[in-house]
Design an enzyme around this catalytic site. Structure first.
Site, PDB file in Angstrom:
ATOM      1  N   ASP A 177       0.858  -1.200   0.000  1.00  0.00           N
ATOM      2  CA  ASP A 177       0.000   0.000   0.000  1.00  0.00           C
ATOM      3  C   ASP A 177       0.889   1.244   0.000  1.00  0.00           C
ATOM      4  O   ASP A 177       1.794   1.372   0.831  1.00  0.00           O
ATOM      5  CB  ASP A 177      -0.905  -0.018   1.244  1.00  0.00           C
ATOM      6  CG  ASP A 177      -1.965   1.062   1.202  1.00  0.00           C
ATOM      7  OD1 ASP A 177      -3.142   0.728   0.990  1.00  0.00           O
ATOM      8  OD2 ASP A 177      -1.598   2.254   1.376  1.00  0.00           O
TER       9      ASP A 177
ATOM     10  N   HIS B 157      -4.314  14.580  -9.853  1.00  0.00           N
ATOM     11  CA  HIS B 157      -4.758  13.201 -10.039  1.00  0.00           C
ATOM     12  C   HIS B 157      -4.011  12.511 -11.178  1.00  0.00           C
ATOM     13  O   HIS B 157      -3.702  11.321 -11.105  1.00  0.00           O
ATOM     14  CB  HIS B 157      -6.269  13.214 -10.321  1.00  0.00           C
ATOM     15  CG  HIS B 157      -6.972  12.043  -9.740  1.00  0.00           C
ATOM     16  ND1 HIS B 157      -7.237  10.923 -10.482  1.00  0.00           N
ATOM     17  CD2 HIS B 157      -7.428  11.814  -8.481  1.00  0.00           C
ATOM     18  CE1 HIS B 157      -7.853  10.051  -9.702  1.00  0.00           C
ATOM     19  NE2 HIS B 157      -7.975  10.569  -8.485  1.00  0.00           N
TER      20      HIS B 157
ATOM     21  N   ASN C 242      -1.762  13.036  -4.827  1.00  0.00           N
ATOM     22  CA  ASN C 242      -2.890  13.552  -5.627  1.00  0.00           C
ATOM     23  C   ASN C 242      -3.147  15.022  -5.310  1.00  0.00           C
ATOM     24  O   ASN C 242      -3.334  15.843  -6.209  1.00  0.00           O
ATOM     25  CB  ASN C 242      -4.156  12.761  -5.310  1.00  0.00           C
ATOM     26  CG  ASN C 242      -4.252  11.484  -6.113  1.00  0.00           C
ATOM     27  OD1 ASN C 242      -3.673  11.383  -7.177  1.00  0.00           O
ATOM     28  ND2 ASN C 242      -4.963  10.511  -5.583  1.00  0.00           N
TER      29      ASN C 242
ATOM     30  N   GLU D  64      -4.685   2.473  -4.242  1.00  0.00           N
ATOM     31  CA  GLU D  64      -3.207   2.464  -4.213  1.00  0.00           C
ATOM     32  C   GLU D  64      -2.700   1.196  -3.543  1.00  0.00           C
ATOM     33  O   GLU D  64      -1.687   1.217  -2.868  1.00  0.00           O
ATOM     34  CB  GLU D  64      -2.665   3.735  -3.517  1.00  0.00           C
ATOM     35  CG  GLU D  64      -3.668   4.504  -2.692  1.00  0.00           C
ATOM     36  CD  GLU D  64      -3.996   3.842  -1.354  1.00  0.00           C
ATOM     37  OE1 GLU D  64      -4.997   3.074  -1.335  1.00  0.00           O
ATOM     38  OE2 GLU D  64      -3.284   4.069  -0.363  1.00  0.00           O
TER      39      GLU D  64
HETATM   40  N1  LIG Z   1      -4.611   9.221  -8.975  1.00  0.00           N
HETATM   41  C1  LIG Z   1      -5.332   8.217  -8.476  1.00  0.00           C
HETATM   42  N2  LIG Z   1      -5.633   8.220  -7.172  1.00  0.00           N
HETATM   43  C2  LIG Z   1      -6.339   7.192  -6.683  1.00  0.00           C
HETATM   44  C3  LIG Z   1      -6.798   6.138  -7.458  1.00  0.00           C
HETATM   45  N3  LIG Z   1      -7.481   5.267  -6.683  1.00  0.00           N
HETATM   46  C4  LIG Z   1      -7.461   5.780  -5.439  1.00  0.00           C
HETATM   47  N4  LIG Z   1      -6.762   6.959  -5.410  1.00  0.00           N
HETATM   48  C5  LIG Z   1      -6.504   7.843  -4.302  1.00  0.00           C
HETATM   49  O1  LIG Z   1      -5.716   7.228  -3.310  1.00  0.00           O
HETATM   50  C6  LIG Z   1      -5.886   7.955  -2.113  1.00  0.00           C
HETATM   51  C7  LIG Z   1      -5.907   7.006  -0.955  1.00  0.00           C
HETATM   52  O2  LIG Z   1      -5.965   7.756   0.178  1.00  0.00           O
HETATM   53  P1  LIG Z   1      -6.034   7.133   1.622  1.00  0.00           P
HETATM   54  O3  LIG Z   1      -6.855   5.897   1.637  1.00  0.00           O
HETATM   55  O4  LIG Z   1      -6.434   8.228   2.548  1.00  0.00           O
HETATM   56  O5  LIG Z   1      -4.581   6.669   1.932  1.00  0.00           O
HETATM   57  P2  LIG Z   1      -3.193   7.383   1.850  1.00  0.00           P
HETATM   58  O6  LIG Z   1      -3.306   8.830   1.557  1.00  0.00           O
HETATM   59  O7  LIG Z   1      -2.368   6.602   0.889  1.00  0.00           O
HETATM   60  O8  LIG Z   1      -2.639   7.231   3.285  1.00  0.00           O
HETATM   61  P3  LIG Z   1      -2.140   5.917   4.019  1.00  0.00           P
HETATM   62  O9  LIG Z   1      -2.598   4.736   3.211  1.00  0.00           O
HETATM   63  O10 LIG Z   1      -2.777   5.961   5.351  1.00  0.00           O
HETATM   64  O11 LIG Z   1      -0.670   5.998   4.060  1.00  0.00           O
HETATM   65  C8  LIG Z   1      -7.169   8.746  -2.258  1.00  0.00           C
HETATM   66  O12 LIG Z   1      -6.852  10.127  -2.358  1.00  0.00           O
HETATM   67  C9  LIG Z   1      -7.762   8.266  -3.568  1.00  0.00           C
HETATM   68  O13 LIG Z   1      -8.423   9.297  -4.280  1.00  0.00           O
HETATM   69  C10 LIG Z   1      -6.485   6.182  -8.860  1.00  0.00           C
HETATM   70  O14 LIG Z   1      -6.825   5.289  -9.636  1.00  0.00           O
HETATM   71  N5  LIG Z   1      -5.747   7.234  -9.305  1.00  0.00           N
END
Ligand SMILES: Nc1nc2c(ncn2[C@@H]2O[C@H](COP(=O)(O)OP(=O)(O)OP(=O)(O)O)[C@@H](O)[C@H]2O)c(=O)[nH]1
Length: 299
Positions: free
Chosen positions: A174, A187, A182, A217
């Site tokens: 992860d 994005h 983002n 992610e």
């Molecule tokens: N650019 C992009 N962003 C994505 C995609 N799928 C999910 N995300 C983003 O991934 C981010 C995940 O955020 P969180 O679940 O808060 O996790 P994090 O910011 O990685 O923090 P931790 O996992 O706690 O370290 C979100 O902002 C989603 O919008 C995608 O296909 N493309």
């Protein structure tokens, strides 16, 4: 997996093959025409044989150019062989041969148009359905297996591991603070980063090991028959490689870190795929809670 080449994109090969085929057969037939031992076969049987052979081969030609190549390279040498042979009968047979090409050509054209249009449609349909099946299995952004495909394969492999009494490992990777990427860079940059991670994972992982984008992610790696040591070593390699990679997109440069959860079950422990996934998930959250950018093993 690679499919057969579209015959319409590989015409040169077809023409060369066709020319070689016609030249060989016309050579053989011309040799027979001239060889005294074959006189007894009768010229008319030879012509009938030639026309039949021409019809079958012409029907398999894809277009008019091929048909013409075939006719000229096949009929010309045979008719020359007849023309140059002594006797008016032979001139008559050569003329008959040329005259017979007209109906043969016409019938073959009618036949091959329908045949190839059907063949081509079936070919396209097969290609499209293979592409659709591939799309249904693949994650758009990274080209890795998608979650649906992962779930199917994971269930099957766990079942096999239980039946054959083998161990099974799962890595959950992860990205840390991906939201910040983002939010800070946009994005599109986040998307680019995900697709680059897909490439890096593919490069790091052996061909027989399956890797999927589970969603957002999160990436998963399936390790049939793995020991804890092997799973931890791979997890550490992935973590180090990803954190050492520099991601570039539209004049922006940044690095990332990942937290990896590792779970390995042994034959006596395996219950089901959901439980193993849950163990890896718990280990991944433990890695996050311990400060991120690390590997944690489910104990
Ligand atoms: N650019 C992009 N962003 C994505 C995609 N799928 C999910 N995300 C983003 O991934 C981010 C995940 O955020 P969180 O679940 O808060 O996790 P994090 O910011 O990685 O923090 P931790 O996992 O706690 O370290 C979100 O902002 C989603 O919008 C995608 O296909 N493309």
């Amino acid at each position: 997996m690679k499919s057969k080449k579209d015959p319409h994109t590989n015409r040169l090969g077809l023409y060369v093959g066709l020319l070689a085929n016609s030249a060989t057969w016309s050579g053989v037939t011309a040799f027979i025409v001239y060889h005294p031992e074959f006189e007894s076969m009768g010229h008319f049987i030879m012509v009938i044989f030639g026309i039949l052979y021409a019809f079958i081969s012409l029907s398999l030609c894809i277009d008019k150019v091929q048909l013409r190549i075939y006719l000229i390279s096949y009929i010309l040498p045979i008719s020359i062989a007849y023309f140059t042979k002594q006797g008016s009968d032979n001139v008559y047979i050569a003329c008959l041969l040329w005259a017979s090409t007209v109906p043969v050509y016409r019938i073959a054209m009618m036949h091959h148009r329908e045949y190839w249009s059907l063949f081509h449609q079936a070919y396209l349909l097969k290609n499209y359905s293979a592409k659709l099946a591939e799309l249904a299995r693949t994650d758009d952004l990274t080209g890795l297996m998608n979650q649906r495909s992962f779930n199917q394969i994971f269930e099957q492999e766990i079942q096999q591991a239980v039946e054959s009494r083998q161990s099974y490992g799962l890595l959950l990777v992860d990205i840390d603070h991906f939201k910040m990427i983002n939010d800070s860079y946009g994005h599109l940059t986040g998307d680019h980063c995900l697709s680059q991670i897909g490439l890096i994972l593919n490069r790091l992982i052996e061909d027989n090991i399956k890797v999927a984008r589970y969603g957002g992610e999160e990436f998963v790696i399936l390790l049939p028959n793995a020991t804890e040591e092997k799973a931890l070593a791979l997890a550490e390699t992935i973590r180090q490689n990803l954190s050492a990679s520099v991601f570039r997109f539209i004049e922006r440069e940044f690095t990332i870190t990942v937290s990896v959860g590792v779970a390995v079950t042994y034959p006596q422990q395996i219950t089901d795929a959901q439980r193993l996934f849950q163990f890896a998930d718990e280990a991944m959250y433990a890695a996050k809670a311990a400060g991120r950018n690390r590997v944690a093993l489910y104990q």
